[in-house]
Write a protein that holds these residues in place. Structure first.
Motif, PDB file in Angstrom:
ATOM      1  N   CYS A 277       1.813   3.694   6.461  1.00 21.37           N
ATOM      2  CA  CYS A 277       1.278   2.822   5.903  1.00 21.37           C
ATOM      3  C   CYS A 277      -0.262   2.991   5.898  1.00 21.37           C
ATOM      4  O   CYS A 277      -0.945   3.213   7.240  1.00 21.37           O
ATOM      5  CB  CYS A 277       1.693   1.090   5.933  1.00 21.37           C
ATOM      6  N   THR A 278      -1.614   3.275   4.603  1.00 23.10           N
ATOM      7  CA  THR A 278      -2.662   3.857   4.184  1.00 23.10           C
ATOM      8  C   THR A 278      -3.214   2.024   5.110  1.00 23.10           C
ATOM      9  O   THR A 278      -4.545   2.606   5.052  1.00 23.10           O
ATOM     10  CB  THR A 278      -3.140   4.346   3.026  1.00 23.10           C
ATOM     11  N   SER A 279      -2.507   1.116   4.991  1.00 24.59           N
ATOM     12  CA  SER A 279      -3.290  -0.419   5.316  1.00 24.59           C
ATOM     13  C   SER A 279      -3.475   0.561   6.947  1.00 24.59           C
ATOM     14  O   SER A 279      -4.569  -0.685   7.274  1.00 24.59           O
ATOM     15  CB  SER A 279      -2.580  -1.209   5.681  1.00 24.59           C
TER      16      SER A 279
ATOM     17  N   HIS B 104       1.123  -0.826   0.064  1.00 27.47           N
ATOM     18  CA  HIS B 104      -0.123   0.587  -0.171  1.00 27.47           C
ATOM     19  C   HIS B 104       0.470   1.063  -0.301  1.00 27.47           C
ATOM     20  O   HIS B 104       2.017   1.201  -0.035  1.00 27.47           O
ATOM     21  CB  HIS B 104      -0.946  -0.489   1.143  1.00 27.47           C
TER      22      HIS B 104
END
Length: 226
Positions: A44-46, A29
């Motif tokens: 991190c966009t997760s 991501h």
């Protein structure tokens, strides 16, 4: 192109330097920028509410990444800028590879094949006239046509292969020239901007923070072949 691949920050209405370039090594991501009163971070966009499966949870300071990338670009320039190395590469290009000579030789082959195609075309026309005038039978005409059609197809395939090879050598010429110009243009960079990052770097992959080493793996994928 950069506008198409990136998103504008809602607060500042600007595209940040690494937008669309930074990815998580664990989940692939992209990393987004978060701001606090003191620092800017990439995370991190997760790792968002309801979706926290990525082990790369610790944010990375934006200015730290900026320093790392700036040093990496300067190291790459210093490594390949040396005039002796660039001149040696140029001499290898001229003496060993002889792109110009190869392209000239290929163009000569191309002209010869084109002449053969013209002769074949003229000969087929003559065969048809001989058939019409009764000098050869229809069966003889068909056999001769088939033979020359095979030659015609062979010549055309050879022309395609030559065109591909010419494009290859021209690309190699352009690549070498562009790399030398690019490495000469940027020397001893003091700060980064979006244009420099986009010109040098295809992507940056950031690994999870390792407490035992107090570091994380950062891999840069370069646009340069060098």
């Amino acid at each position: 192109m950069m506008k198409e691949r990136t998103k504008v920050c809602k607060k500042t209405r600007h595209i940040h330097k690494f937008s669309g370039k930074v990815f998580c090594s664990k989940c692939n991501h992209y990393l987004k920028r978060n701001c606090t009163e003191k620092h800017e971070y990439l995370v991190c966009t997760s790792n968002r509410d309801g979706y926290k499966n990525c082990e790369n949870k610790l944010a990375m300071r934006y200015d730290v990444l900026e320093d790392i990338v700036l040093n990496a670009i300067n190291d790459k320039i210093d490594k390949y800028y040396n005039e002796a190395i660039l001149n040696e590469a140029s001499n290898i290009y001229k003496v060993n590879y002889k792109y110009d000579d190869k392209i000239k030789a290929l163009n000569k082959q191309k002209c010869e094949l084109e002449k053969k195609l013209e002769k074949t075309k003229f000969y087929l026309k003559s065969l048809y006239e001989d058939k019409v005038s009764g000098l050869i039978t229809s069966e003889q005409f068909k056999e001769l046509i088939n033979d020359y059609q095979k030659s015609d197809d062979k010549f055309r395939e050879q022309l395609k292969a030559i065109a591909i090879e010419i494009d290859y050598y021209k690309t190699k010429e352009t690549t070498l020239k562009n790399e030398k110009e690019m490495l000469s243009k940027y020397r001893n960079l003091k700060e980064l901007n979006r244009i420099i990052i986009d010109e040098f770097i295809e992507s940056i992959h950031i690994g999870a923070f390792n407490p035992s080493t107090n570091s994380r793996d950062i891999k840069i994928k370069w646009n340069l072949e060098l």
